[in-house]
Design a protein around this motif. Structure first.
Motif, short mmCIF file in Angstrom:
data_model
loop_
_atom_site.label_atom_id
_atom_site.label_comp_id
_atom_site.label_asym_id
_atom_site.label_seq_id
_atom_site.Cartn_x
_atom_site.Cartn_y
_atom_site.Cartn_z
N PHE A 48 -35.39 27.03 -32.12
CA PHE A 48 -35.63 26.07 -31.03
C PHE A 48 -36.89 25.26 -31.32
O PHE A 48 -36.92 24.04 -31.13
N PHE A 49 -37.93 25.93 -31.80
CA PHE A 49 -39.19 25.23 -32.08
C PHE A 49 -38.98 24.11 -33.10
O PHE A 49 -39.51 23.01 -32.96
N TYR A 74 -33.30 30.56 -24.73
CA TYR A 74 -32.82 29.19 -24.60
C TYR A 74 -31.34 29.12 -24.95
O TYR A 74 -30.86 29.86 -25.82
N ALA A 83 -36.89 31.39 -28.62
CA ALA A 83 -37.22 30.10 -29.24
C ALA A 83 -37.57 30.21 -30.72
O ALA A 83 -37.59 29.20 -31.42
#
Lengths: 426, 426, 426, 426
Positions: free
Chosen positions: D294-295, D387, D411
């Motif tokens: 996600f990052f 997420y 994430a």
């Protein structure tokens, strides 16, 4: 690495109900007043009290004093009056919190290693920058954008006032002498106030300062926050030992950190006590519980057959509540019990006393834009693994809070004055 | 968690050559003098400087000031004058270092969380206990055992004087402002002194204060410690990047901590600088290298085709050396270069400048007995994973050191003034 | 992370008493025999049993099978028969333990991530290299230095036989099914044997394979190792809860790891049980205690009013003991109780059953030289923070042990068959 | 410790478009077919391949084979046929993933320590429980609730099929031999497909299987996922070295783990390669990027002047997309490039290839209720710091995915086939 000393302040930085009053007060005067409050918070403290950092999440008081000043120097004075030399060339790095665009920063966990500059030098730094800023305002040298930054800086300073209190409380709590910050203790003994469920109608709603649209189902919300007494019942019913009550990550946290009660609680002679800014005191059942994490709030709610409210639910419900409450100015620095029974259907203590965890993660509202430049870092970059809290606490300045104000912390944070209000589906 | 702020002081606690002089000086006078030195060490420091702890191995200056006082109060005043109330009832726990027999102790890594008691209160504590102690001495209320404990307490205080300097240096080094403790800088520029090998005959030897028997082969030892210049050569030859030079655990340490040079070194514009108690200075090639770990000393020796001396070798060699040297009293607080070439066969700088790592672990001499009671913890309980250093450093009080004095630290410790002298088989 | 799967084998690699017999056996035959033993140890195991690594200190059986082969291929076959291609080009890195001079190595904690090569391929690797080696021996293509390396490789393989057993035991113990490695259980019920103190005269002694000189005081040593029963007494007397019994670092370890008994012990229905290679069994009071760390041995000794012997004391005392004992070949794979009372003045069970901790760190004897080249890494590089154990255990091959054999492990290691024998000053 | 091997499957467990077909297929047949797929996935693997756990987040293949069987045994067979003994009494604990209501469970990070039961025993366990289950179905002994649990178990098994592939890939990637799972490699060389922005109208929308109401602004979404080529551009533009592109916690992660590219990437001779289930291959620019967190997705989007879509946006947009895609059944086990240009306004590759990160945290839809009993733990307890990803990947069974399917990971997770699709405000 966790961090959360900065709060997003969406919108123009004045609270909904304080706006009229605030508009009536000249900016310079408000600036001076807020700066004085900060200084007063540090007044009962020694240089040693102000220098120590008790954990990576918290900062020394001296750092807060300097960093709030750094904000004004970096974003306003150095831009609007470039002819002025900085107070000290190294401070730009030393007191930067996390604005990467400003350049290097001193590592957060090492803020407590700085015996120099001394508290006196930091106070001189404050005076120096404040004077320069007031001079710029008086001379009309700040344009509209700069004036908005002053407003932002005032809000920023108020956020750090709250952090001064929460970080200081944590530091003092680590001392076996359990030092007292303020001797006065404003608690009056009162009756228990039973909680009621208040039904709130859903439908199309607008939330946030800029009114994002939202469609909401009917729901019910508790007439008051969970109290210390409620929480003792939860503990006595094995709340901290029953995995089925917890989120998986919450249960891991309970075990890894050996949590058995909220932060600062200690059992003395069979009775729960808690550390406050007035020293160790017995836990008072009728006051709102505080220093609980999102995980504890969520587990408590499951135990009670309820859930945490969403952020939208909280905000819609708050529109029926009084904006008055127990804020920093009361001097209590601890949540207080209700003194009178609320009227039927009234929702009490939405503002002040304790920040209330919502089940909503801290995400951008639709159409959210990050501001340009370094100030833009102020918002947005913490929008992951953070949960929203609403309503302000007994450590929040009254003029700082507003109904749309979004605070946020990671799910395991406990050193803020954070509490719980229950909700459930209608 | 590692700890090592206490040093064993085998024997009666006076240095071999200072003994005659010391015997001539009344105990009360010596006590007062040593206590004054401690206070003077803290004199240039602010309360903030004295409060901060920069790592778990190091303690705040304020803690040292209090703990050395605690020793006298706990082991002498409270025993010999039980009618006196303790200065503060919590101090017994707060300033206990590790004497389990005395009861609870405040956790070592949290010594830096104590903003209270303030520095002023600690200084008052010092004065209070000192007065009581001097009164007891004057009134002849201390028996022989108690007087021996006063001697031990003096030695103990001198050990902590050294730790005040090394711990303070570490704390100041963490500050990007690189603060200066003392402005004076005594270095004079001098010529390089080449090292020679000095042959020492083995045979039956006695070492230690009580003369443990030992059989020793002939060996050779370097005429001077390894210098900063020698160490730069090692670095430039890839010393920190060649696993074959290191002990396996040393190599793991080099990598885990990303060591590339001794502690406190920084390259500025291509030149090595180091942090000193006089601020950042360029590394001076002719001075003994310091702030190296056992691992670095061992790797350097392997690179140089030599080895570290054993403790017995060091002590036998030291019998040929002058006991004079660069100690705390010189005010240099940094190792100094030799000013004159030593005579042929002379072994220089065995005492003062830098503690010299030996390859010997800190183990009991034959027949070693732990003293009865709490003071017994003073020795013995650290006898694992520690290596002996000998000779004292520029931070050691001259009257504290003696030829048989055994200092010890773990193999990765670097914040003491620790250096290296080479040896090899004859 | 520290590791220590390799043992130094000072000298020519034959045991003192096995030497004559061994000299009589041709090298090829001994090589074949030792290699067969290794294979037999793995015989009851599945491919899955051989693949898994249960902690960074331990290696999978498959890795041991491959690494002992890698030793012969890398140091002998590839040098003496350079025309041969390596069995697999990647194995040079994959099965290197820590010989930096050989080049890259696969990280130790990741040895358990290798599902490939399969156990079958590793067994084929073993056969391939073994054949090549036997061919070289038969064809007289190995010079004296190479033949010494074959001897060293045999010793090396025997060390790994022991590690196969200890590492396997640890892995199986992690499985809640508590699998049985060998069904046979050789324990016979016997009488308790009281321990006596045996006085040993000191004086000038020679120890180690090459006879380093040593001067020793008179001392006393226990006639038998500490038993499981003795250790239960220690536990029941609060041994694991009394800080005054422990080295400072030992006490930290006890607390950090929540030790309450030796490794593998579990209380079932109020009775101590322990995991063995024959499954879970009740702890048998009369057998020597094993799976204790140096810290536990040291604390036990202090509790018993005694101390651990030094390495020199142990070796001098062992000269009066029988070299026979309970070794790997007995099939017990667990320490056994004495079946007959020893004669007065006899020192029993010095060899076999359990490795006995000494209080001596693993340091070079005087004049110790590290061998040239990669094989040189075999010794020396672990000489820090390691303590010497003597005498071999029930997992050690009988022909591998000798009176001068120095084993060593860090002070917190427990997964070897390590026990305790008491000593005291005369 | 984080975990996420289980996915929520809201609703009745059949995919929207597969529903008709599925309804046509008898349950027993589908059960048998899905179970066969699982077994086939393990078919090319050795017992060793199936036993090893490469990180706490991933499980051994053998564990997946057993756990999916445990689900059927625990929740169905043991309830509907209580007369049957469990296959093995210890398996109830050993193969419980996280259902606290079922009782104890074996710690997740220790799943790789179980050499026993063997792979053969686990396969026998599978056959045994499967037979019992089919017998119960054939005998009409399952009521409607039980039959729904069989459906749930089939979905559950398909989730674990995907995890078998992702966990296996991670384990094989740790082996320096870089083993090949399947030799076939289906990539065909194709042309680059430029991305276009597709405008989607907002308004009142319903999302999720049960149609939660949502009010949405207009937005734009990319016509295809970000490709490996796009991501190389990001890397070459310094993407991993520019803090202003990252969330604060993302930037900390990049530095702490020294990320410089997606998981499995290695530069060889200046060209990026990546590990696949077909071995190491050069990175192919035209295929969707995968194994990003996600990052990384968020930072890439910021770099591209866009953002991640919200979950609601993704689902609304997906209603215009074809449900066909590159799923597990294709055998590619790697994202594939588009073979034909999509028609104007078409949104390509929403399903299959890579899971697409959304910016939405995994929170309950309005009115979400946790199911009663142990199965209830299946949902809900992971709703924090996770997420949502949507659309399925090349490792997802085609019949498992549906437009409303919510996958979720923390994430920082990268070992799933996770990729990115850009969005922006209209």
């Amino acid at each position: 690495m966790q961090r959360s000393s900065e709060r997003s302040s969406k919108g123009k930085g004045t609270s909904v109900w304080a706006e009229v009053a605030a508009r009536g007060t000249p900016l310079a005067e408000r600036l001076r007043a807020v700066r004085d409050v900060t200084r007063n918070l540090a007044e009962p403290l020694s240089a040693e009290d102000c220098a120590i950092q008790s954990m990576p999440d918290a900062s020394p008081v001296k750092w807060h004093l300097a960093h709030t000043t750094w904000f004004f120097e970096t974003f306003i004075v150095s831009k609007a009056a470039p002819e002025r030399a900085p107070f000290h060339p190294a401070f730009r790095v030393l007191f930067n919190s996390y604005y990467n665009a400003v350049g290097e920063k001193h590592p957060r966990p090492q803020r407590g290693l700085l015996s120099r500059p001394s508290l006196d030098e930091v106070l001189a730094y404050r005076a120096h920058v404040e004077d320069a800023l007031l001079e710029l305002i008086a001379a009309n040298r700040l344009d509209a954008a700069m004036l908005r930054l002053v407003e932002l800086g005032i809000q920023h300073e108020q956020q750090h006032q709250e952090l001064i209190l929460t970080d200081l409380k944590h530091m003092l709590s680590c001392n076996p002498l359990k030092p007292v910050y303020r001797k006065t203790w404003p608690l009056t003994s009162i009756q228990t106030m039973p909680a009621a469920w208040i039904r709130v109608a859903g439908g199309e709603k607008r939330i946030g300062h800029e009114g994002a649209g939202f469609s909401l189902d009917d729901f019910e919300i508790a007439s008051r926050p969970v109290t210390h007494g409620d929480f003792i019942d939860f503990i006595e019913d094995g709340g901290y030992r029953r995995p089925e009550l917890w989120l998986s990550m919450g249960w891991d946290t309970v075990n890894a950190r050996a949590w058995e009660a909220p932060l600062y609680w200690e059992k003395r002679d069979g009775e729960w006590h808690t550390f406050t800014l007035h020293g160790m005191v017995p836990v008072e059942r009728n006051t709102p519980v505080c220093h609980v994490s999102f995980f504890e709030g969520d587990a408590f709610a499951r135990w009670a057959g309820a859930r945490l409210p969403t952020e939208a639910e909280w905000e819609v419900a708050s529109q029926r509540a009084s904006p008055e409450g127990n804020f920093q100015e009361s001097g209590a620095l601890h949540p207080l019990a209700l003194r009178e029974a609320p009227a039927a259907g009234e929702i009490a203590q939405m503002f002040g006393d304790v920040w209330e965890w919502t089940r909503s993660d801290y995400a951008p509202y639709p159409g959210f834009r990050i501001a340009e430049g370094a100030v833009g870092e102020y918002n947005g970059k913490f929008m992951v693994n953070q949960y929203v809290l609403r309503g302000g606490s007994c450590a929040t300045p009254a003029s700082h809070i507003r109904a749309t104000y979004r605070n946020f912390f990671p799910a395991d944070a406990r050193w803020q004055f954070s509490g719980v209000r229950l909700a459930r589906d209608a």
